[in-house]
Motif scaffolding. Structure first.
Motif, PDB file in Angstrom:
ATOM      1  N   ARG A  66      -6.407  -3.051 -19.364  1.00 52.21           N
ATOM      2  CA  ARG A  66      -7.545  -2.177 -19.662  1.00 52.21           C
ATOM      3  C   ARG A  66      -7.462  -1.628 -21.072  1.00 52.21           C
ATOM      4  O   ARG A  66      -8.476  -1.483 -21.749  1.00 52.21           O
ATOM      5  N   ALA A  67      -6.257  -1.334 -21.532  1.00 53.57           N
ATOM      6  CA  ALA A  67      -6.106  -0.826 -22.898  1.00 53.57           C
ATOM      7  C   ALA A  67      -6.497  -1.895 -23.907  1.00 53.57           C
ATOM      8  O   ALA A  67      -7.187  -1.611 -24.895  1.00 53.57           O
ATOM      9  N   ARG A  68      -6.071  -3.134 -23.666  1.00 50.48           N
ATOM     10  CA  ARG A  68      -6.460  -4.220 -24.573  1.00 50.48           C
ATOM     11  C   ARG A  68      -7.975  -4.429 -24.554  1.00 50.48           C
ATOM     12  O   ARG A  68      -8.580  -4.668 -25.594  1.00 50.48           O
ATOM     13  N   GLY A  70     -10.155  -2.158 -23.984  1.00 54.91           N
ATOM     14  CA  GLY A  70     -10.721  -1.040 -24.723  1.00 54.91           C
ATOM     15  C   GLY A  70     -10.660  -1.257 -26.222  1.00 54.91           C
ATOM     16  O   GLY A  70     -11.603  -0.938 -26.955  1.00 54.91           O
TER      17      GLY A  70
END
Length: 113
Positions: A66-68, A70
């Motif tokens: 999810r961070a990637r 984002g």
């Protein structure tokens, strides 16, 4: 009951190890038996640690994905803003990024040969 069963099983394993140690000590001597058992336990500990590390590193990481995602979403939003405000800067940035990509691919291809 399961904890008690586990405890009794561990006590049984302890007695088996003690009996094996006494048998090896009778055959080879106490110093050799101690060295052999120490080496076996160290190798076993390293193997278990390696297995645990391997499994820990291979576990799924949904937060990282999810961070990637984002970061990619923010980069796309920035690119859209840049294109809307001044398309010439976007074209220039694309040319620079393309040149950097081509340079790194060529450099990597030269190192693999």
């Amino acid at each position: 009951m399961s904890v008690m069963g586990l405890g009794v099983g561990l006590i049984g394993i302890g007695f088996l190890i003690a009996a094996a140690y006494e048998a090896v000590a009778d055959a080879l001597g106490t110093l050799d038996a101690s060295l052999i058992f120490a080496a076996v336990f160290i190798v076993l500990a390293i193997a278990l640690f390696g297995l645990a590390s391997f499994r820990w590193n291979r576990r799924p990481r949904p937060m990282l994905a999810r961070a990637r995602l984002g970061v990619v979403a923010e980069a796309i939003a920035l690119a859209q803003t840049l294109i809307r405000k001044d398309p010439a800067k976007a074209v220039f940035a694309a040319l620079v990024l393309g040149a950097i990509t081509e340079y790194t691919r060529k450099r990597d291809a030269d190192h693999t040969d």
